[in-house]
Scaffold this active site. Sequence first.
Site, PDB file in Angstrom:
ATOM      1  N   LEU A  35       0.919  -1.256   0.029  1.00 54.30           N
ATOM      2  CA  LEU A  35      -0.013  -0.055  -0.153  1.00 54.30           C
ATOM      3  C   LEU A  35       0.896   1.283   0.104  1.00 54.30           C
ATOM      4  O   LEU A  35       1.959   1.158   0.334  1.00 54.30           O
ATOM      5  CB  LEU A  35      -1.013  -0.112   1.240  1.00 54.30           C
ATOM      6  CG  LEU A  35      -1.900  -1.353   1.086  1.00 54.30           C
ATOM      7  CD1 LEU A  35      -2.423  -1.456   2.579  1.00 54.30           C
ATOM      8  CD2 LEU A  35      -3.025  -1.029   0.055  1.00 54.30           C
ATOM      9  N   PRO A  36       0.212   2.348  -0.337  1.00 55.02           N
ATOM     10  CA  PRO A  36       0.967   3.614  -0.541  1.00 55.02           C
ATOM     11  C   PRO A  36       1.738   4.304   0.434  1.00 55.02           C
ATOM     12  O   PRO A  36       2.959   4.704   0.590  1.00 55.02           O
ATOM     13  CB  PRO A  36       0.108   4.383  -1.315  1.00 55.02           C
ATOM     14  CG  PRO A  36      -0.997   3.786  -1.738  1.00 55.02           C
ATOM     15  CD  PRO A  36      -0.987   2.612  -1.018  1.00 55.02           C
ATOM     16  N   THR A  55       6.352   0.453   1.444  1.00 60.34           N
ATOM     17  CA  THR A  55       7.488   1.397   1.959  1.00 60.34           C
ATOM     18  C   THR A  55       6.853   1.935   3.218  1.00 60.34           C
ATOM     19  O   THR A  55       6.129   2.924   3.316  1.00 60.34           O
ATOM     20  CB  THR A  55       8.067   2.013   1.143  1.00 60.34           C
ATOM     21  OG1 THR A  55       8.687   1.593  -0.254  1.00 60.34           O
ATOM     22  CG2 THR A  55       9.124   2.920   1.689  1.00 60.34           C
ATOM     23  N   LYS A 101      14.980  -0.491   3.766  1.00 60.10           N
ATOM     24  CA  LYS A 101      14.333   0.121   2.362  1.00 60.10           C
ATOM     25  C   LYS A 101      14.325   1.508   2.591  1.00 60.10           C
ATOM     26  O   LYS A 101      14.859   2.307   1.334  1.00 60.10           O
ATOM     27  CB  LYS A 101      13.061  -0.455   2.219  1.00 60.10           C
ATOM     28  CG  LYS A 101      12.084   0.192   1.167  1.00 60.10           C
ATOM     29  CD  LYS A 101      12.837   0.124  -0.186  1.00 60.10           C
ATOM     30  CE  LYS A 101      12.207   1.020  -1.525  1.00 60.10           C
ATOM     31  NZ  LYS A 101      10.811   0.920  -1.631  1.00 60.10           N
ATOM     32  N   LYS A 127       6.927  11.145  -0.224  1.00 56.41           N
ATOM     33  CA  LYS A 127       6.536  10.652   0.881  1.00 56.41           C
ATOM     34  C   LYS A 127       7.565   9.866   1.421  1.00 56.41           C
ATOM     35  O   LYS A 127       7.949   9.679   2.583  1.00 56.41           O
ATOM     36  CB  LYS A 127       5.142   9.634   0.536  1.00 56.41           C
ATOM     37  CG  LYS A 127       4.674   8.830   1.789  1.00 56.41           C
ATOM     38  CD  LYS A 127       5.423   7.330   1.840  1.00 56.41           C
ATOM     39  CE  LYS A 127       4.981   6.413   0.629  1.00 56.41           C
ATOM     40  NZ  LYS A 127       5.407   5.167   0.692  1.00 56.41           N
TER      41      LYS A 127
END
Length: 312
Positions: A70-71, A101, A178, A247
């Site tokens: 998911l974003p 992420t 990450k 983001k």
Amino acid sequence: MTTQGLPTVGFIGLGSMGAGMTRNLQQAGYPLVVNDLRPESAEHLIAGGATWADTAAEVATKSDLVITMLPTPRHVADAVSGQGGVLEGIADGGTWIDMSTSVPEVANTVRASASSRGLHILDAPVSGMSVGAASGRLQIFIGGDADDVERLRPVFEAMGDPERILHVGSHGAGYAVKLMINQLWFSHLVATAEVMAVGVSAGVDLAVLRNALVASPANSNFVEHDVLSILENGDYDEGFALALACKDLGLSVDLARSVGVSVELSAMVEQVFRRARNIHGDRAGEMTPFRLYEDMVGSPLRLAPVDEEAVA
């Protein structure tokens, strides 16, 4: 729920990354139960035998393990802990893998709130962009218990490069690795754009400049490979939106702040990305900050096409 020895995989999030990841899982024979805010994104999977679920809870109820892709951390928290979320449907002792992420706090909150349920939780974010997701060659960085990592390795190998599926530490380590990879890659992008803009403006041929950089101690994977999508094709990677890149940079700066490390360079890189976003919009490709430097040069930075006949 298990078919021919393969567990049923519940997958929540069928965007530019999740779409490729689920196709590869399906091609590897894994039964799928899927959910996304856009039901049309699942049509090709359903045509291939996947089951649609109306809620994240239903995904969890019908699956042996659940993956979220998911974003943002907020989207992950809503999908897992919100009304109709994964926690409402997952069985005690079940498995949740977050491949978004994100940040450790989201999964930590789930572990704390469901501490008595024996859930197996892994953070396993990925690198490789939408191209890697489509080809099944993602890099995967896994934080969690070693036994869980090995048990689930075949699932990861259906989506990623077996040589680059790394167990990087305990819970939260995958998220941290990450974010640091993204932080460094975005810094490479800005630094490369600056160097090439200055060099070309000083009269150096772009191809000569890049070849010199590749041959030098300053070479990087970005200079040698990734930047070619821009220099050869004018491709700023619209498969990953600039809004998501901003983001990710914000999350990495926040992580640094939370552990007490000052990151002036990364903060500056974040501001460059945000300036590009203000000019070119949320949906522009993640490599769009390169255009800011092209604008200063006064023209796109492009390598001349190779004359294949002359080479032959």
